[in-house]
Design a protein around this motif. Structure first.
Motif, PDB file in Angstrom:
ATOM      1  N   ILE A 109       1.079  -0.966  -0.269  1.00  0.00           N
ATOM      2  CA  ILE A 109       0.384  -0.177   0.263  1.00  0.00           C
ATOM      3  C   ILE A 109       1.189   1.031   0.161  1.00  0.00           C
TER       4      ILE A 109
ATOM      5  N   GLN B  81      -7.670  -5.997   2.443  1.00  0.00           N
ATOM      6  CA  GLN B  81      -6.193  -5.857   2.209  1.00  0.00           C
ATOM      7  C   GLN B  81      -5.218  -7.429   2.561  1.00  0.00           C
TER       8      GLN B  81
ATOM      9  N   ILE C 191      -1.883  -1.544  -4.541  1.00  0.00           N
ATOM     10  CA  ILE C 191      -2.842  -0.297  -3.470  1.00  0.00           C
ATOM     11  C   ILE C 191      -1.981   0.611  -4.160  1.00  0.00           C
TER      12      ILE C 191
END
Length: 344
Positions: free
Chosen positions: A58, A213, A220
């Motif tokens: 992320i 997630q 991401i």
């Protein structure tokens, strides 16, 4: 050793707004300064950005309004064409893709969620979530089954026949998330998806996002202007100012080692003990030199370890990975200084 290749690679990316930015940039002999660009009649939204996004991470891109964060995301998904530089997605030059190739990439690889939920008001939850699958040409039963699967995944089972106006803001955002997940994207772009929600619902959605997630392991890119949100969600944070990435690093490194005066100012009021984890402060130790006794987990924040740090009388503590392996040493006094402030 296998070197992991980035899923998204941005190399010296520029985005200017003006009459003919691509031609202007290609005619330049050297990197222009902001004054030169402005004098030529252009507005710089993204300036010479180079960064990679690795598989399963992320990356949170943040900054104040007008910093260029949303423009950079739109360049990564080619909602906007870059004025100069290169963006590759899984090794493909994004700018070289034909319209058909770009459509296929978005249909099969990319999911997008924006601040504006963008739900179709005349369609139910089920109809909204199945819509991108229908656009792919999948048969009705397959669309229905997949839509129900992701509706359950985001916690909306039992509401599949509700219309958007019958849902709360948080529930509508979950529909938007489910719709983007329905196509099973490898890459997920989220542009301030929770900023219009009230604080309690926003916190709940952040928790839901982290749960998803953990299950899905997507790559991401997440845009926010909220530093607390970034710290909570990010593997790495890229902080932008005036189109430039001032620093791209882990949350720990950003608060402990700000790269520029702007980053230092940006982070000066952050409670570092709440952000820094034992793994981020540890040092490596040779076998036989590691301290004995109870270990601390690498992913525990220093704040959460505060009581143990106060009560323990060891000079240093072993740090262990999730699999139980001892991977380093945490200096107890350094960690205490982070909690209460260093001694004069």
């Amino acid at each position: 050793m296998i070197v992991q290749q980035p899923v998204i690679s941005c190399q010296n990316v520029w985005k200017l707004f003006g009459p003919a930015p691509t031609g202007y940039m290609s005619a330049l002999q050297e990197v222009p300064d902001p004054e030169t660009i402005r004098a030529a009649g252009y507005v710089t939204a993204v300036r010479d950005v180079t960064l990679d996004v690795m598989k399963g991470e992320i990356l949170v891109i943040m900054g104040l309004s007008g910093s260029g964060k949303s423009t950079l995301l739109r360049c990564m998904s080619r909602l906007l064409d870059v004025s100069d530089g290169l963006i590759e997605v899984e090794g493909q030059d994004l700018g070289a893709l034909s319209e058909r190739g770009l459509i296929e990439l978005r249909r099969n690889k990319m999911g997008m969620v924006f601040q504006n939920f963008g739900l179709l008001p005349h369609r139910t939850v089920l109809g909204n979530v199945s819509f991108p699958l229908e656009m792919r040409g999948q048969n009705r039963h397959a669309c229905h089954d997949r839509a129900l699967e992701v509706i359950e995944l985001v916690g909306l089972a039992g509401r599949e026949n509700h219309f958007p106006h019958e849902l709360s803001g948080g529930q509508q955002q979950r529909v938007g998330i489910a719709r983007s997940l329905a196509i099973e994207p490898d890459i997920w772009f989220l542009d301030e998806p929770f900023s219009s929600l009230d604080p309690l619902i926003r916190s709940e959605m952040q928790e839901e996002f982290m749960r998803l997630q953990a299950v899905l392991g997507k790559t991401i890119v997440f845009i926010t202007h909220d530093f607390d949100e970034a710290l909570r969600l990010a593997d790495r944070i890229a902080i932008m100012k005036d189109g430039v990435v001032e620093q791209c690093d882990t949350p720990e490194r950003i608060v402990l080692e700000p790269a520029t005066p702007y980053i230092a100012k940006f982070t000066e009021n952050i409670d570092k003990a709440r952000v820094v984890r034992a793994g981020g402060m540890m040092v490596q130790g040779l076998p036989g030199t590691l301290p004995k006794g109870e270990a601390v987990f690498a992913d525990s924040t220093i704040q959460n370890l505060a009581r143990m740090l106060v009560d323990d009388d060891r000079d240093s503590l072993p740090v262990q990975a999730p699999d139980g392996k001892i991977i380093g040493i945490l200096d107890r006094q350094d960690a205490l200084d982070l909690v209460v402030g260093s001694r004069p």
